[in-house]
Design a protein around this motif. Sequence first.
Motif, PDB file in Angstrom:
ATOM      1  N   LEU A 108      40.701  48.463   4.947  1.00  0.00           N
ATOM      2  CA  LEU A 108      42.123  48.286   4.653  1.00  0.00           C
ATOM      3  C   LEU A 108      42.552  46.837   4.880  1.00  0.00           C
ATOM      4  N   ALA A 109      42.079  46.246   5.970  1.00  0.00           N
ATOM      5  CA  ALA A 109      42.441  44.860   6.266  1.00  0.00           C
ATOM      6  C   ALA A 109      41.888  43.902   5.215  1.00  0.00           C
ATOM      7  N   ALA A 111      41.218  44.643   2.074  1.00  0.00           N
ATOM      8  CA  ALA A 111      41.973  44.849   0.837  1.00  0.00           C
ATOM      9  C   ALA A 111      43.309  44.113   0.882  1.00  0.00           C
ATOM     10  N   LEU A 112      43.993  44.184   2.015  1.00  0.00           N
ATOM     11  CA  LEU A 112      45.275  43.485   2.145  1.00  0.00           C
ATOM     12  C   LEU A 112      45.088  41.971   2.110  1.00  0.00           C
ATOM     13  N   SER A 113      44.037  41.481   2.754  1.00  0.00           N
ATOM     14  CA  SER A 113      43.793  40.037   2.750  1.00  0.00           C
ATOM     15  C   SER A 113      43.433  39.541   1.353  1.00  0.00           C
ATOM     16  N   ARG A 115      44.570  40.815  -1.416  1.00  0.00           N
ATOM     17  CA  ARG A 115      45.821  40.784  -2.172  1.00  0.00           C
ATOM     18  C   ARG A 115      46.633  39.541  -1.832  1.00  0.00           C
ATOM     19  N   VAL A 116      46.666  39.193  -0.543  1.00  0.00           N
ATOM     20  CA  VAL A 116      47.394  37.990  -0.131  1.00  0.00           C
ATOM     21  C   VAL A 116      46.745  36.740  -0.717  1.00  0.00           C
ATOM     22  N   ASP A 119      47.250  36.535  -4.662  1.00  0.00           N
ATOM     23  CA  ASP A 119      48.611  36.605  -5.198  1.00  0.00           C
ATOM     24  C   ASP A 119      49.157  35.240  -5.588  1.00  0.00           C
ATOM     25  N   ARG A 134      42.451  47.784 -10.495  1.00  0.00           N
ATOM     26  CA  ARG A 134      42.296  47.865  -9.037  1.00  0.00           C
ATOM     27  C   ARG A 134      41.407  49.033  -8.624  1.00  0.00           C
TER      28      ARG A 134
END
Length: 343
Positions: A108-109, A111-113, A115-116, A119, A134
């Motif tokens: 999860l971490a 995946a979020l990183s 995206r950041v 972006d 995705r």
Amino acid sequence: MHRHRVLCERAVDPLEIAAGLEAHGVTDRTAARFRHRDVFSLAEEMYARVSRDAEESTEREPVPSAPGARRGWAVLAVLPGTVCAAAVVGVRLTDGQPRLVAAALGALAVALSLRVALDRGPLRVPPDMAGRTRIWTCWLVAYALLGDGLLTAGLDGGPHGLWPMALAPVLALALSCAPAVWCAHLLSVRARRKLAASRGLAEFADSVQPLILGVFALHLCALGALLALSGAVLDETAGYAGAGALGALLLLARLLTAHGFPQAPAVALRAAAVAVALALGTVFASRLPGCSLLSVPVETVAEAWGPGAVPALVCGAAALALLVHATRTLTRASAHALPSGAT
């Protein structure tokens, strides 16, 4: 160029400029005076040039090549690799159920990183375009982590309990996010310079095609080095073929989408994800009565070259198709037009 500046600045694509030029009496013969084969070719270059010039002349908008803007996304590009390395450490230091929790939180971490990091910068794409691919991207990365172990266990009659995770390839793929972003920036900068110096679309296409291949090869070299490093540090098989093919596929898909060509990447990623899922599914489906032949192709490939050959062949074929597509589409001048407000 100056006579039709208003038309070019308001146009949403080269076709709108071509229609406006034809409405003003510009013919293919007129376009030939500017070394273009037809009105549509002339409109494509005008669209790219005006978009770039308008962006550079707008003082209120941050210029993409400004040091402050570039420093932000260039630093963020290393975030996925850093987070993934921390997640790998957490997985290695735990066992049993805590290890599963650490793996889930780490995924999860990461995946979020990602995206950041993506972006902003040269690989930024609109949210609706990113949403098309995705789920397929996540599936392919999940297969890189768990697929080879599950395939091996399935061919041996299992799985009997948990199967091993391939941490080294996934860590290398996360670390390769940084060189992917930097290579994409190199391509954008050099392509716009060639566009400014070229005297026509044919000349631009001829000059930018080697650049595309060179940037692609540069990223593959970086990914290969990261795979070797990850394998050595974690004392695991690097999985050069499978992870290398997947890394190439993901780079080309994101690059094409970022430059306004999302259809082919979506098809390629979907086809690759479905293909590896079917390959894995046939191994377990062959256990049904009368279905033993289903797993013969996968067994043949795995016995000859190992389980990693399955995703390598699938992702390699998809990446090759996208590479051919990229050499045809990213050589267009309009592919390197700078969107308004891009950073």
